[in-house]
Design a protein around this motif. Sequence first.
Motif, PDB file in Angstrom:
ATOM      1  N   GLU A 289      33.489  68.720  47.088  1.00  0.00           N
ATOM      2  CA  GLU A 289      33.064  70.129  47.069  1.00  0.00           C
ATOM      3  C   GLU A 289      33.365  70.788  48.408  1.00  0.00           C
ATOM      4  O   GLU A 289      33.848  71.940  48.451  1.00  0.00           O
ATOM      5  CB  GLU A 289      31.565  70.191  46.767  1.00  0.00           C
ATOM      6  CG  GLU A 289      31.033  71.612  46.601  1.00  0.00           C
ATOM      7  CD  GLU A 289      29.550  71.655  46.272  1.00  0.00           C
ATOM      8  OE1 GLU A 289      28.977  72.758  46.274  1.00  0.00           O
ATOM      9  OE2 GLU A 289      28.950  70.572  46.025  1.00  0.00           O
ATOM     10  N   ALA A 290      33.103  70.078  49.502  1.00  0.00           N
ATOM     11  CA  ALA A 290      33.397  70.618  50.830  1.00  0.00           C
ATOM     12  C   ALA A 290      34.896  70.832  51.008  1.00  0.00           C
ATOM     13  O   ALA A 290      35.337  71.825  51.607  1.00  0.00           O
ATOM     14  CB  ALA A 290      32.869  69.677  51.910  1.00  0.00           C
ATOM     15  N   LEU A 291      35.697  69.910  50.474  1.00  0.00           N
ATOM     16  CA  LEU A 291      37.147  70.020  50.584  1.00  0.00           C
ATOM     17  C   LEU A 291      37.674  71.256  49.864  1.00  0.00           C
ATOM     18  O   LEU A 291      38.543  71.975  50.380  1.00  0.00           O
ATOM     19  CB  LEU A 291      37.805  68.763  50.018  1.00  0.00           C
ATOM     20  CG  LEU A 291      39.334  68.727  50.001  1.00  0.00           C
ATOM     21  CD1 LEU A 291      39.884  68.894  51.411  1.00  0.00           C
ATOM     22  CD2 LEU A 291      39.834  67.427  49.381  1.00  0.00           C
ATOM     23  N   GLU A 292      37.148  71.531  48.674  1.00  0.00           N
ATOM     24  CA  GLU A 292      37.583  72.715  47.925  1.00  0.00           C
ATOM     25  C   GLU A 292      37.253  73.995  48.692  1.00  0.00           C
ATOM     26  O   GLU A 292      38.053  74.933  48.736  1.00  0.00           O
ATOM     27  CB  GLU A 292      36.926  72.731  46.547  1.00  0.00           C
ATOM     28  CG  GLU A 292      37.443  71.651  45.603  1.00  0.00           C
ATOM     29  CD  GLU A 292      38.956  71.686  45.460  1.00  0.00           C
ATOM     30  OE1 GLU A 292      39.509  72.789  45.261  1.00  0.00           O
ATOM     31  OE2 GLU A 292      39.591  70.620  45.569  1.00  0.00           O
ATOM     32  N   ILE A 293      36.086  74.030  49.311  1.00  0.00           N
ATOM     33  CA  ILE A 293      35.708  75.204  50.100  1.00  0.00           C
ATOM     34  C   ILE A 293      36.608  75.330  51.316  1.00  0.00           C
ATOM     35  O   ILE A 293      37.070  76.430  51.657  1.00  0.00           O
ATOM     36  CB  ILE A 293      34.226  75.105  50.523  1.00  0.00           C
ATOM     37  CG1 ILE A 293      33.326  75.219  49.299  1.00  0.00           C
ATOM     38  CG2 ILE A 293      33.880  76.195  51.541  1.00  0.00           C
ATOM     39  CD1 ILE A 293      31.856  74.957  49.577  1.00  0.00           C
ATOM     40  N   ALA A 294      36.884  74.202  51.971  1.00  0.00           N
ATOM     41  CA  ALA A 294      37.752  74.226  53.151  1.00  0.00           C
ATOM     42  C   ALA A 294      39.147  74.738  52.793  1.00  0.00           C
ATOM     43  O   ALA A 294      39.764  75.492  53.548  1.00  0.00           O
ATOM     44  CB  ALA A 294      37.833  72.831  53.761  1.00  0.00           C
ATOM     45  N   ARG A 295      39.655  74.341  51.634  1.00  0.00           N
ATOM     46  CA  ARG A 295      40.971  74.820  51.208  1.00  0.00           C
ATOM     47  C   ARG A 295      40.969  76.333  50.985  1.00  0.00           C
ATOM     48  O   ARG A 295      41.945  77.021  51.314  1.00  0.00           O
ATOM     49  CB  ARG A 295      41.394  74.091  49.934  1.00  0.00           C
ATOM     50  CG  ARG A 295      41.894  72.670  50.188  1.00  0.00           C
ATOM     51  CD  ARG A 295      42.169  71.921  48.911  1.00  0.00           C
ATOM     52  NE  ARG A 295      42.821  70.637  49.171  1.00  0.00           N
ATOM     53  CZ  ARG A 295      42.766  69.607  48.365  1.00  0.00           C
ATOM     54  NH1 ARG A 295      42.098  69.686  47.219  1.00  0.00           N
ATOM     55  NH2 ARG A 295      43.382  68.479  48.672  1.00  0.00           N
ATOM     56  N   GLN A 296      39.897  76.847  50.425  1.00  0.00           N
ATOM     57  CA  GLN A 296      39.774  78.293  50.247  1.00  0.00           C
ATOM     58  C   GLN A 296      39.788  79.007  51.602  1.00  0.00           C
ATOM     59  O   GLN A 296      40.409  80.056  51.768  1.00  0.00           O
ATOM     60  CB  GLN A 296      38.473  78.621  49.519  1.00  0.00           C
ATOM     61  CG  GLN A 296      38.423  78.153  48.069  1.00  0.00           C
ATOM     62  CD  GLN A 296      37.043  78.309  47.466  1.00  0.00           C
ATOM     63  OE1 GLN A 296      36.219  79.069  47.972  1.00  0.00           O
ATOM     64  NE2 GLN A 296      36.772  77.576  46.395  1.00  0.00           N
ATOM     65  N   MET A 297      39.103  78.409  52.582  1.00  0.00           N
ATOM     66  CA  MET A 297      39.045  79.005  53.913  1.00  0.00           C
ATOM     67  C   MET A 297      40.404  78.974  54.592  1.00  0.00           C
ATOM     68  O   MET A 297      40.817  79.945  55.243  1.00  0.00           O
ATOM     69  CB  MET A 297      37.997  78.277  54.760  1.00  0.00           C
ATOM     70  CG  MET A 297      36.575  78.443  54.251  1.00  0.00           C
ATOM     71  SD  MET A 297      35.390  77.436  55.156  1.00  0.00           S
ATOM     72  CE  MET A 297      35.430  78.223  56.757  1.00  0.00           C
ATOM     73  N   VAL A 298      41.126  77.868  54.453  1.00  0.00           N
ATOM     74  CA  VAL A 298      42.463  77.771  55.041  1.00  0.00           C
ATOM     75  C   VAL A 298      43.407  78.774  54.395  1.00  0.00           C
ATOM     76  O   VAL A 298      44.228  79.405  55.074  1.00  0.00           O
ATOM     77  CB  VAL A 298      43.007  76.331  54.890  1.00  0.00           C
ATOM     78  CG1 VAL A 298      44.483  76.276  55.265  1.00  0.00           C
ATOM     79  CG2 VAL A 298      42.207  75.369  55.753  1.00  0.00           C
TER      80      VAL A 298
END
Length: 312
Positions: A289-298
């Motif tokens: 879940e954290a990875l998906e959010i991080a990808r959105q931020m990038v």
Amino acid sequence: NGLEKARAEEYLYKTFMGVGEPSKALPHIETALEILRNRHEVRDTDARRFNLASSLLAKAEVRQSVDRDMDLSLKLSGEAVSLLDLILKTPSPKEYSLDNESKEPLLVRQELFRSRNVHTATLWRLGRIPDALREARRNVDLIDDTLNGLPELKNLTAEQKRNVKAQLAWIYQLRAIAELRAREMTNAQEQQQKALDMARLWVQNTGNGWDQRRALSDVLGFTGDFYASQKDDAQARAAYEEAVKLARELTAQDPTSEDGRNTANIQLIRLAGFEKARGTDKHLKLYQEALEIARQMVKADPLGQTKQVALA
């Protein structure tokens, strides 16, 4: 005149920062800073000290965003703190007069709170824990000094003063972090509880305001860190889980907010790391879940200039 030119440059700086383009904001705050420094050299007054300090702090913050230059940021924020301290200790002019470029004491203290917070956090990130602890303690002391010393505040009721303190929860939080890093455990626990109490009160006083709930989520994350350091898994897990719950609510309410995503990313990674260290299998979904959010931020900020994205 020079001051109007500086204010115009500061307006452009704030505009570019507001749209997440700190690299475009930087030249404007540098131009404003040069103007304000020259004005201060011509005449040393509290108003000019204040304006210069505000510009120094702005450059300190944008330097961290653009090139992660923590040493320069520390130097700039330290100069801002020194100028604001000077206003309180050695006012110029000696007799208060707005016509002669004095500055309202409450405004000076509010800017000093903000500047010293940035300075303290930078010291902490650079690993200068004794210095960070000293500055964090000074900021907490300034809260009571302000509430008990300024004529417009000293007659507030105890409840009213507590409501004012609720808006300053992050000052207690930074001190708690510094106390914990310095292994001053009794002080760390006391300050952490104060930060948590103040953050909850601020949420209550604002009717569950979005920004206030985000601040509470951050404080809860640090509360979890404290209890994890004390091997109190039950309280650590409770704090981490509440932080994640709040962060998820914030991103559901405003899915496009980078601040909300950043908070959710950080709190999910905290909880995932805690669960992994305890040997559970809960960390896998949390990291995903954290990875998906991080990808959105990038995707929204490829250069990472508005937030320091942590890819899980």
